[in-house]
Design a protein around this motif. Structure first.
Motif, PDB file in Angstrom:
ATOM      1  N   PRO A 123       1.467   1.169  -6.813  1.00 35.34           N
ATOM      2  CA  PRO A 123       1.768  -0.260  -6.687  1.00 35.34           C
ATOM      3  C   PRO A 123       1.367  -0.864  -5.334  1.00 35.34           C
ATOM      4  O   PRO A 123       1.269  -2.071  -5.213  1.00 35.34           O
ATOM      5  CB  PRO A 123       3.279  -0.334  -6.890  1.00 35.34           C
ATOM      6  CG  PRO A 123       3.788   1.025  -6.637  1.00 35.34           C
ATOM      7  CD  PRO A 123       2.675   1.977  -6.932  1.00 35.34           C
ATOM      8  N   LEU A 124       1.092  -0.024  -4.334  1.00 35.51           N
ATOM      9  CA  LEU A 124       0.700  -0.556  -3.023  1.00 35.51           C
ATOM     10  C   LEU A 124      -0.809  -0.638  -2.836  1.00 35.51           C
ATOM     11  O   LEU A 124      -1.330  -1.652  -2.388  1.00 35.51           O
ATOM     12  CB  LEU A 124       1.300   0.287  -1.890  1.00 35.51           C
ATOM     13  CG  LEU A 124       2.816   0.265  -1.758  1.00 35.51           C
ATOM     14  CD1 LEU A 124       3.252   1.098  -0.567  1.00 35.51           C
ATOM     15  CD2 LEU A 124       3.312  -1.160  -1.600  1.00 35.51           C
ATOM     16  N   CYS A 125      -1.517   0.442  -3.165  1.00 36.89           N
ATOM     17  CA  CYS A 125      -2.962   0.471  -2.874  1.00 36.89           C
ATOM     18  C   CYS A 125      -3.836   0.483  -4.129  1.00 36.89           C
ATOM     19  O   CYS A 125      -5.056   0.457  -4.020  1.00 36.89           O
ATOM     20  CB  CYS A 125      -3.302   1.661  -1.987  1.00 36.89           C
ATOM     21  SG  CYS A 125      -3.129   3.269  -2.807  1.00 36.89           S
ATOM     22  N   ASP A 126      -3.223   0.561  -5.299  1.00 38.20           N
ATOM     23  CA  ASP A 126      -3.916   0.507  -6.589  1.00 38.20           C
ATOM     24  C   ASP A 126      -4.806   1.716  -6.872  1.00 38.20           C
ATOM     25  O   ASP A 126      -5.686   1.656  -7.708  1.00 38.20           O
ATOM     26  CB  ASP A 126      -4.714  -0.794  -6.720  1.00 38.20           C
ATOM     27  CG  ASP A 126      -5.033  -1.108  -8.176  1.00 38.20           C
ATOM     28  OD1 ASP A 126      -4.142  -0.926  -9.034  1.00 38.20           O
ATOM     29  OD2 ASP A 126      -6.175  -1.525  -8.461  1.00 38.20           O
ATOM     30  N   HIS A 127      -4.588   2.839  -6.197  1.00 34.23           N
ATOM     31  CA  HIS A 127      -5.328   4.056  -6.525  1.00 34.23           C
ATOM     32  C   HIS A 127      -4.636   4.762  -7.699  1.00 34.23           C
ATOM     33  O   HIS A 127      -3.464   4.536  -7.975  1.00 34.23           O
ATOM     34  CB  HIS A 127      -5.422   4.984  -5.308  1.00 34.23           C
ATOM     35  CG  HIS A 127      -6.511   4.582  -4.381  1.00 34.23           C
ATOM     36  ND1 HIS A 127      -6.355   3.590  -3.441  1.00 34.23           N
ATOM     37  CD2 HIS A 127      -7.792   5.007  -4.266  1.00 34.23           C
ATOM     38  CE1 HIS A 127      -7.490   3.431  -2.777  1.00 34.23           C
ATOM     39  NE2 HIS A 127      -8.381   4.288  -3.265  1.00 34.23           N
TER      40      HIS A 127
END
Length: 59
Positions: A29-33
């Protein structure tokens, strides 16, 4: 103690019930990896490494 998983890209710690049950297309949810970037955390290893670093910096 439940197993924790952390994103190796941004450090986000998954805070759910069972990371393994998340779908393969789960995204951080933070970096979309993707889910493949999450690694199982080893608290014992992290404490050991932090202790070693502290000892090195103390000298």
């Amino acid at each position: 103690m439940k197993t924790q998983y952390m994103c190796s890209i941004c450090g986000y710690v998954y805070d759910g019930e069972d990371f393994q049950k998340e779908p393969n297309d789960y995204r951080c949810p933070l970096c979309d990896h993707g889910k493949e970037e999450f690694k199982e955390r080893s608290i014992k290893l992290e404490v050991h490494l932090a202790s070693d670093e502290y000892q090195r910096n103390k000298k």
